[in-house]
Design a protein around this motif. Sequence first.
Motif, PDB file in Angstrom:
ATOM      1  N   PHE A  20       0.826  -1.206   0.000  1.00 45.55           N
ATOM      2  CA  PHE A  20       0.000   0.000   0.000  1.00 45.55           C
ATOM      3  C   PHE A  20       0.862   1.259   0.000  1.00 45.55           C
ATOM      4  O   PHE A  20       0.648   2.177  -0.804  1.00 45.55           O
ATOM      5  N   PHE A  21       1.836   1.303   0.903  1.00 45.81           N
ATOM      6  CA  PHE A  21       2.661   2.510   1.013  1.00 45.81           C
ATOM      7  C   PHE A  21       3.612   2.651  -0.177  1.00 45.81           C
ATOM      8  O   PHE A  21       3.967   3.770  -0.547  1.00 45.81           O
ATOM      9  N   TYR A  22       3.997   1.527  -0.785  1.00 40.79           N
ATOM     10  CA  TYR A  22       4.846   1.615  -1.971  1.00 40.79           C
ATOM     11  C   TYR A  22       4.111   2.375  -3.075  1.00 40.79           C
ATOM     12  O   TYR A  22       4.681   3.243  -3.730  1.00 40.79           O
ATOM     13  N   GLN A  23       2.842   2.048  -3.286  1.00 40.54           N
ATOM     14  CA  GLN A  23       2.055   2.755  -4.294  1.00 40.54           C
ATOM     15  C   GLN A  23       1.963   4.235  -3.970  1.00 40.54           C
ATOM     16  O   GLN A  23       2.064   5.094  -4.869  1.00 40.54           O
ATOM     17  N   PHE A  24       1.770   4.552  -2.709  1.00 37.66           N
ATOM     18  CA  PHE A  24       1.657   5.945  -2.281  1.00 37.66           C
ATOM     19  C   PHE A  24       2.952   6.709  -2.557  1.00 37.66           C
ATOM     20  O   PHE A  24       2.934   7.837  -3.074  1.00 37.66           O
ATOM     21  N   ILE A  25       4.084   6.074  -2.243  1.00 32.57           N
ATOM     22  CA  ILE A  25       5.378   6.718  -2.466  1.00 32.57           C
ATOM     23  C   ILE A  25       5.629   6.948  -3.948  1.00 32.57           C
ATOM     24  O   ILE A  25       6.142   7.996  -4.366  1.00 32.57           O
ATOM     25  N   VAL A  26       5.254   5.966  -4.775  1.00 25.74           N
ATOM     26  CA  VAL A  26       5.426   6.121  -6.222  1.00 25.74           C
ATOM     27  C   VAL A  26       4.597   7.296  -6.737  1.00 25.74           C
ATOM     28  O   VAL A  26       5.047   8.068  -7.588  1.00 25.74           O
ATOM     29  N   LYS A  27       3.377   7.446  -6.227  1.00 26.39           N
ATOM     30  CA  LYS A  27       2.524   8.561  -6.653  1.00 26.39           C
ATOM     31  C   LYS A  27       3.169   9.901  -6.315  1.00 26.39           C
ATOM     32  O   LYS A  27       3.146  10.834  -7.131  1.00 26.39           O
ATOM     33  N   ILE A  28       3.735  10.002  -5.134  1.00 26.09           N
ATOM     34  CA  ILE A  28       4.410  11.241  -4.748  1.00 26.09           C
ATOM     35  C   ILE A  28       5.621  11.472  -5.646  1.00 26.09           C
ATOM     36  O   ILE A  28       5.847  12.579  -6.157  1.00 26.09           O
ATOM     37  N   ALA A  29       6.404  10.420  -5.872  1.00 21.64           N
ATOM     38  CA  ALA A  29       7.624  10.548  -6.682  1.00 21.64           C
ATOM     39  C   ALA A  29       7.326  10.884  -8.134  1.00 21.64           C
ATOM     40  O   ALA A  29       8.151  11.490  -8.821  1.00 21.64           O
ATOM     41  N   SER A  30       6.153  10.495  -8.609  1.00 20.42           N
ATOM     42  CA  SER A  30       5.824  10.679 -10.031  1.00 20.42           C
ATOM     43  C   SER A  30       5.748  12.142 -10.454  1.00 20.42           C
ATOM     44  O   SER A  30       5.829  12.453 -11.640  1.00 20.42           O
ATOM     45  N   PHE A  31       5.615  13.052  -9.489  1.00 21.64           N
ATOM     46  CA  PHE A  31       5.570  14.471  -9.831  1.00 21.64           C
ATOM     47  C   PHE A  31       6.930  14.970 -10.340  1.00 21.64           C
ATOM     48  O   PHE A  31       6.997  15.948 -11.085  1.00 21.64           O
ATOM     49  N   ARG A  32       7.997  14.274  -9.933  1.00 22.81           N
ATOM     50  CA  ARG A  32       9.334  14.722 -10.348  1.00 22.81           C
ATOM     51  C   ARG A  32      10.139  13.648 -11.055  1.00 22.81           C
ATOM     52  O   ARG A  32      11.105  13.956 -11.750  1.00 22.81           O
ATOM     53  N   ASN A  33       9.765  12.408 -10.882  1.00 21.89           N
ATOM     54  CA  ASN A  33      10.552  11.306 -11.427  1.00 21.89           C
ATOM     55  C   ASN A  33       9.820  10.685 -12.615  1.00 21.89           C
ATOM     56  O   ASN A  33       8.695  10.205 -12.474  1.00 21.89           O
ATOM     57  N   GLU A  34      10.471  10.677 -13.784  1.00 25.84           N
ATOM     58  CA  GLU A  34       9.835  10.193 -15.000  1.00 25.84           C
ATOM     59  C   GLU A  34       9.529   8.705 -14.924  1.00 25.84           C
ATOM     60  O   GLU A  34       8.474   8.248 -15.398  1.00 25.84           O
ATOM     61  N   ALA A  37       8.904   6.887 -12.254  1.00 26.77           N
ATOM     62  CA  ALA A  37       7.752   6.692 -11.368  1.00 26.77           C
ATOM     63  C   ALA A  37       6.459   7.054 -12.096  1.00 26.77           C
ATOM     64  O   ALA A  37       5.436   6.374 -11.949  1.00 26.77           O
ATOM     65  N   LYS A  38       6.521   8.103 -12.893  1.00 26.49           N
ATOM     66  CA  LYS A  38       5.351   8.503 -13.671  1.00 26.49           C
ATOM     67  C   LYS A  38       4.953   7.411 -14.661  1.00 26.49           C
ATOM     68  O   LYS A  38       3.779   7.060 -14.799  1.00 26.49           O
ATOM     69  N   GLN A  39       5.951   6.847 -15.363  1.00 27.95           N
ATOM     70  CA  GLN A  39       5.672   5.760 -16.303  1.00 27.95           C
ATOM     71  C   GLN A  39       5.093   4.543 -15.578  1.00 27.95           C
ATOM     72  O   GLN A  39       4.223   3.849 -16.112  1.00 27.95           O
ATOM     73  N   TRP A  40       5.609   4.263 -14.387  1.00 32.69           N
ATOM     74  CA  TRP A  40       5.133   3.134 -13.581  1.00 32.69           C
ATOM     75  C   TRP A  40       3.632   3.262 -13.323  1.00 32.69           C
ATOM     76  O   TRP A  40       2.888   2.281 -13.409  1.00 32.69           O
ATOM     77  N   LEU A  41       3.182   4.486 -13.018  1.00 37.49           N
ATOM     78  CA  LEU A  41       1.769   4.722 -12.752  1.00 37.49           C
ATOM     79  C   LEU A  41       0.938   4.728 -14.034  1.00 37.49           C
ATOM     80  O   LEU A  41      -0.103   4.060 -14.119  1.00 37.49           O
ATOM     81  N   VAL A  42       1.403   5.471 -15.020  1.00 40.57           N
ATOM     82  CA  VAL A  42       0.649   5.599 -16.270  1.00 40.57           C
ATOM     83  C   VAL A  42       0.493   4.245 -16.952  1.00 40.57           C
ATOM     84  O   VAL A  42      -0.563   3.924 -17.512  1.00 40.57           O
ATOM     85  N   PHE A  62       7.597  -5.403 -13.954  1.00 41.75           N
ATOM     86  CA  PHE A  62       7.425  -4.502 -12.825  1.00 41.75           C
ATOM     87  C   PHE A  62       7.869  -3.095 -13.199  1.00 41.75           C
ATOM     88  O   PHE A  62       7.220  -2.117 -12.872  1.00 41.75           O
ATOM     89  N   SER A  63       8.976  -2.972 -13.925  1.00 38.68           N
ATOM     90  CA  SER A  63       9.585  -1.669 -14.170  1.00 38.68           C
ATOM     91  C   SER A  63       9.292  -1.133 -15.566  1.00 38.68           C
ATOM     92  O   SER A  63       9.081  -1.904 -16.508  1.00 38.68           O
ATOM     93  N   PRO A  64       9.304   0.191 -15.737  1.00 41.33           N
ATOM     94  CA  PRO A  64       9.149   0.783 -17.068  1.00 41.33           C
ATOM     95  C   PRO A  64      10.258   0.382 -18.031  1.00 41.33           C
ATOM     96  O   PRO A  64      10.001   0.197 -19.222  1.00 41.33           O
TER      97      PRO A  64
END
Length: 415
Positions: A10-24, A26-31, A85-87
């Motif tokens: 759960f918290f891993y997903q939350f951290i990725v969402k926060i990181a996605s604002f600056r980390n490409e 992490a953004k790809q991981w979510l998108v 798992f990874s982009p």
Amino acid sequence: MIWIYNIFIFFYQFIVKIASFRNEKAKQWLVGRKDIWAQLEQQLPSKEPIIWIHSASTGEFEQAKPIIEQLKNSYPAYKVLVTFFSPSGYNAARKYALADYKFYLPVDTRRNAGRFLNIVRPQLVIFVKYEFWYHYLKSISSRNIPLLLVSSSFRKNQAFFKWYGGFYKKMLHFFTWIFVQDVSSLNILNQQQIIHCSISGDTRFDRVAAIEENFSEIPLVARFTANENVMVAGSTWPEDEELLETLAAQFPALKFIIAPHEINEGHIQNIQNRLPSPARFSQLKDNESNLQDYQTLIIDNIGMLSRLYKYGSIAYVGGAFKTGLHNILEAAVYGKPVIFGPNYQKFREAKELISAGGAFSITNAADLQQKISILLNDQHALAVASEAAANYVSNNKGATARIFQTIQEKRLLTR
């Protein structure tokens, strides 16, 4: 323990969402996981049998490729679905024609695992090297779907074998069969009463051997390197490039081909500022007449590295001053002595290739200069190291065949 694991997910997903604002990445991981269920339901066939293969990232996908190719040959009626798992792994697979379907793996929850399996309905599941997702593995096992772990390796200090490792060890029992790379890994598992395992070796040897056997020329690179001493430096990081800058100053006649791990504009410009007479591959043309004016060729694309090593006199493989050593077998298969940094202890092939005389570890710029001086000035030393590198790869092929022998003997798939 399972509740701690679920909280972590759960918290891993939350951290990725926060990181996605600056980390490409992490953004790809979510998108990449957005609308994943609709994509799966729309793209997957309703009746054709599927083999599901999961790889964490790019390196593991290279290990999966020989298996996918053999599956296509031996079981042509099956479709192959690959997940990541990874982009970087997903992006590496996008143009790989032998994988019929490519997806990010939905986050590991009990609900997601059940839903994924209901849609995919795989006849066989293969996890490559590592990535142990509890809910997926448990769900696969509970449905009696054959589940294999391939090209795996184990060390005594891993969590599976600690006093608190019962939860992790349980995941190893979900597998139908575990294929390990070496005797040490097999002994470690057997000592833990895990006996559904055997030595297959590492499918990366089969992969690089196939690339070497089917080598296709890169004309521009061939012309750049013609009749010159060349170092091909692959998967480099800034720590590696700092050493190469010093090396270039000491060996002005040595040419460099550099394929960095990251090809963002800032990193490419940094290499241009460090290395002498640089040129970008993307800015040159096949009919370029002044290639000899450049001392450094910077590869600013993805997908060439496994062929580039053929053009070098010596290979340098990056990562062992930072995140971990990258793939040295891609260079060794061409009979190129391989040099890398000091952090290689977790990589069996690095230790074995050093013992065989085909690789050398360095700790600083002076070490690197000394090794290069010996190899370039002593043709016998260069020939011995080159032969040792090529023989090491040749002697370790065959993992894919051993895996398929077990699949057939245990009748894990029907034709």
